[in-house]
Motif scaffolding. Structure first.
Motif, PDB file in Angstrom:
ATOM      1  N   PHE A  46       0.815  -1.222   0.000  1.00 22.60           N
ATOM      2  CA  PHE A  46       0.000   0.000   0.000  1.00 22.60           C
ATOM      3  C   PHE A  46       0.850   1.273   0.000  1.00 22.60           C
ATOM      4  O   PHE A  46       0.741   2.090  -0.917  1.00 22.60           O
ATOM      5  CB  PHE A  46      -0.943   0.004   1.196  1.00 22.60           C
ATOM      6  CG  PHE A  46      -2.054   1.011   1.055  1.00 22.60           C
ATOM      7  CD1 PHE A  46      -3.212   0.692   0.359  1.00 22.60           C
ATOM      8  CD2 PHE A  46      -1.933   2.275   1.599  1.00 22.60           C
ATOM      9  CE1 PHE A  46      -4.220   1.625   0.207  1.00 22.60           C
ATOM     10  CE2 PHE A  46      -2.944   3.213   1.454  1.00 22.60           C
ATOM     11  CZ  PHE A  46      -4.095   2.879   0.759  1.00 22.60           C
ATOM     12  N   PHE A  80       1.364   3.300  -3.564  1.00 21.20           N
ATOM     13  CA  PHE A  80       0.532   4.488  -3.734  1.00 21.20           C
ATOM     14  C   PHE A  80       1.339   5.774  -3.695  1.00 21.20           C
ATOM     15  O   PHE A  80       0.939   6.780  -4.284  1.00 21.20           O
ATOM     16  CB  PHE A  80      -0.595   4.499  -2.700  1.00 21.20           C
ATOM     17  CG  PHE A  80      -1.865   3.943  -3.255  1.00 21.20           C
ATOM     18  CD1 PHE A  80      -2.767   4.771  -3.899  1.00 21.20           C
ATOM     19  CD2 PHE A  80      -2.131   2.599  -3.175  1.00 21.20           C
ATOM     20  CE1 PHE A  80      -3.926   4.252  -4.445  1.00 21.20           C
ATOM     21  CE2 PHE A  80      -3.290   2.061  -3.718  1.00 21.20           C
ATOM     22  CZ  PHE A  80      -4.188   2.897  -4.360  1.00 21.20           C
ATOM     23  N   PHE A 118      -8.176   2.484  -3.707  1.00 16.10           N
ATOM     24  CA  PHE A 118      -7.778   3.220  -2.503  1.00 16.10           C
ATOM     25  C   PHE A 118      -8.907   3.247  -1.481  1.00 16.10           C
ATOM     26  O   PHE A 118      -8.693   2.993  -0.296  1.00 16.10           O
ATOM     27  CB  PHE A 118      -7.378   4.647  -2.889  1.00 16.10           C
ATOM     28  CG  PHE A 118      -6.947   5.489  -1.719  1.00 16.10           C
ATOM     29  CD1 PHE A 118      -5.634   5.454  -1.259  1.00 16.10           C
ATOM     30  CD2 PHE A 118      -7.856   6.316  -1.062  1.00 16.10           C
ATOM     31  CE1 PHE A 118      -5.236   6.225  -0.175  1.00 16.10           C
ATOM     32  CE2 PHE A 118      -7.471   7.089   0.021  1.00 16.10           C
ATOM     33  CZ  PHE A 118      -6.151   7.044   0.474  1.00 16.10           C
ATOM     34  N   TRP A 146      -9.395  -0.338   0.042  1.00 15.96           N
ATOM     35  CA  TRP A 146      -8.297  -0.973   0.772  1.00 15.96           C
ATOM     36  C   TRP A 146      -7.704  -0.128   1.900  1.00 15.96           C
ATOM     37  O   TRP A 146      -7.191  -0.684   2.877  1.00 15.96           O
ATOM     38  CB  TRP A 146      -7.183  -1.377  -0.193  1.00 15.96           C
ATOM     39  CG  TRP A 146      -7.440  -2.675  -0.880  1.00 15.96           C
ATOM     40  CD1 TRP A 146      -8.012  -2.868  -2.110  1.00 15.96           C
ATOM     41  CD2 TRP A 146      -7.152  -3.989  -0.387  1.00 15.96           C
ATOM     42  NE1 TRP A 146      -8.098  -4.213  -2.410  1.00 15.96           N
ATOM     43  CE2 TRP A 146      -7.576  -4.920  -1.372  1.00 15.96           C
ATOM     44  CE3 TRP A 146      -6.577  -4.474   0.788  1.00 15.96           C
ATOM     45  CZ2 TRP A 146      -7.442  -6.294  -1.212  1.00 15.96           C
ATOM     46  CZ3 TRP A 146      -6.439  -5.847   0.952  1.00 15.96           C
ATOM     47  CH2 TRP A 146      -6.876  -6.732  -0.037  1.00 15.96           C
ATOM     48  N   PHE A 147      -7.747   1.178   1.780  1.00 13.21           N
ATOM     49  CA  PHE A 147      -7.096   2.016   2.791  1.00 13.21           C
ATOM     50  C   PHE A 147      -7.682   1.835   4.197  1.00 13.21           C
ATOM     51  O   PHE A 147      -6.925   1.687   5.169  1.00 13.21           O
ATOM     52  CB  PHE A 147      -7.150   3.489   2.378  1.00 13.21           C
ATOM     53  CG  PHE A 147      -6.503   4.412   3.378  1.00 13.21           C
ATOM     54  CD1 PHE A 147      -5.125   4.380   3.577  1.00 13.21           C
ATOM     55  CD2 PHE A 147      -7.269   5.293   4.133  1.00 13.21           C
ATOM     56  CE1 PHE A 147      -4.518   5.216   4.503  1.00 13.21           C
ATOM     57  CE2 PHE A 147      -6.672   6.126   5.068  1.00 13.21           C
ATOM     58  CZ  PHE A 147      -5.293   6.088   5.247  1.00 13.21           C
ATOM     59  N   GLN A 164      -6.344  -1.370   5.715  1.00  8.78           N
ATOM     60  CA  GLN A 164      -4.927  -1.290   6.085  1.00  8.78           C
ATOM     61  C   GLN A 164      -4.756  -0.554   7.410  1.00  8.78           C
ATOM     62  O   GLN A 164      -3.922  -0.917   8.244  1.00  8.78           O
ATOM     63  CB  GLN A 164      -4.131  -0.586   4.982  1.00  8.78           C
ATOM     64  CG  GLN A 164      -4.084  -1.331   3.657  1.00  8.78           C
ATOM     65  CD  GLN A 164      -3.128  -2.509   3.681  1.00  8.78           C
ATOM     66  OE1 GLN A 164      -2.555  -2.846   4.719  1.00  8.78           O
ATOM     67  NE2 GLN A 164      -2.961  -3.153   2.545  1.00  8.78           N
ATOM     68  N   THR A 191     -12.929  -4.576   1.320  1.00  8.20           N
ATOM     69  CA  THR A 191     -11.888  -4.961   0.359  1.00  8.20           C
ATOM     70  C   THR A 191     -12.409  -5.970  -0.655  1.00  8.20           C
ATOM     71  O   THR A 191     -11.979  -5.971  -1.813  1.00  8.20           O
ATOM     72  CB  THR A 191     -10.667  -5.571   1.072  1.00  8.20           C
ATOM     73  OG1 THR A 191     -11.030  -6.825   1.697  1.00  8.20           O
ATOM     74  CG2 THR A 191     -10.120  -4.630   2.128  1.00  8.20           C
TER      75      THR A 191
END
Length: 343
Positions: free
Chosen positions: A210, A214, A251, A254-255, A258, A290
């Motif tokens: 990640f 990114f 983003f 998934w962010f 994370q 996700t």
């Protein structure tokens, strides 16, 4: 690891109170997860299957098509195995599919992450090169080269995902049910080795899966935007809307997960039940998010990308037209057969 706190997947290094599995809150989260996984499975397999069919049989093979095909294959393989997760969630995390499938299921989740983020990073770098070195880009950018890059992406993703195959295993919880969980130090879920290996694994995933990708993607698009503005060539080199949409959706999906993975590490160092509860719920909900990412890309392809949208809907139309023509032909044949038999 020992008893853990979330449904349907293990909350890394977080513990569960003994009676939590029967709580109303747990049941609500499980029901929500089953709904999300089921919808993702239906939309993901059908949507990505259509994208694979369309890109391989109905569209001209270009570099962008190769990129989108790779993302579709990755998401299709992942969603294809979702019934195992759905069944395990419905069985209150009881794993009935054996040790190898336990390892494979966890590996596919992380493989999906790494293939997706590496592919998006490659696309970002490609967009940047296209505006800085347009002539070199035009002469060397070929579908054949793109195919080699895709192979490299999968090899790298397999290497990054291998620790999850190694450390994921089946284990008995309270000598009653078999769970699919991480096992870093045998059955000792509270040893220093378990803590250090677990922390290292998930922090490394955050950095490689990640943070670094990114950062590269953002830098590439900033450089691209500045160069476009400087050269006043917006129309010729404007980044594809569909690629930007895919990156943004990745983003968003998934962010949050994370973040809660990193927060879950704090559960090893606190006895505050309220903090653990918030982290556990947040982890479960964001991990479900996700999974949605694996079925959202075909929707973006169908409604955002102008060229892809046109070819996609044309292909769908041809499928239905061919199906109706085939049925009509069969009906006419049966009618003629009955008429001839009448004489």
């Amino acid at each position: 690891m020992g008893s853990t706190a979330n449904c349907p997947h293990v909350l890394e290094n977080a513990t569960l109170e003994p009676n939590s599995y029967g709580s109303q809150e747990h049941k609500v989260i499980c029901t929500f997860s089953i709904i999300i996984f089921s919808v993702t499975f239906l939309l993901g397999t059908s949507g990505n299957g259509l994208v694979i069919w369309c890109t391989t049989l109905k569209m001209k093979k270009t570099v962008i098509v190769v990129w989108l095909l790779n993302l579709a294959v990755n998401d299709f393989l992942f969603t294809l195995f979702l019934p195992f997760t759905i069944a395990t969630t419905a069985l209150n995390r009881h794993w009935t599919f054996g040790r190898y499938m336990c390892k494979l299921n966890a590996t596919l989740f992380n493989l999906n992450l790494f293939v997706s983020v590496l592919q998006l990073t490659i696309i970002g770098i490609e967009r940047c090169i296209s505006v800085i070195f347009p002539m070199w880009f035009k002469n060397h950018r070929t579908p054949r080269l793109a195919s080699f890059v895709v192979v490299a992406v999968w090899i790298l993703a397999f290497l990054f995902s291998s620790p999850y195959f190694i450390f994921r295993d089946t284990l008995s919880i309270d000598n009653k049910t078999i769970h699919c969980d991480y096992k870093f130090d045998g059955d000792n879920s509270r040893s220093a080795i378990t803590v250090s290996r677990g922390s290292a694994l998930f922090i490394t995933r955050f950095i490689l899966g990640f943070l670094i990708p990114f950062t590269i993607i953002v830098l590439c698009y900033v450089v691209t935007a500045l160069h476009i503005q400087k050269k006043l060539i917006v129309k010729a080199t404007k980044p594809l809307k569909i690629i930007i949409a895919v990156i943004v959706s990745f983003f968003v999906c998934w962010f949050p997960y994370q973040v809660f993975v990193l927060l879950s590490l704090s559960n090893m160092y606190t006895n505050d039940k309220h903090i653990k509860r918030v982290v556990n719920i947040g982890y479960s909900l964001t991990k479900s998010l996700t999974y949605i990412n694996s079925c959202i890309n075909p929707i973006l392809y169908a409604f955002v990308g102008r060229t892809f949208k046109k070819d996609f809907w044309r292909s769908i139309q041809q499928v239905f037209e061919n199906a109706f023509m085939e049925e009509a032909t069969k009906a006419d044949f049966r009618s003629e057969t009955k008429s001839s038999n009448a004489f």
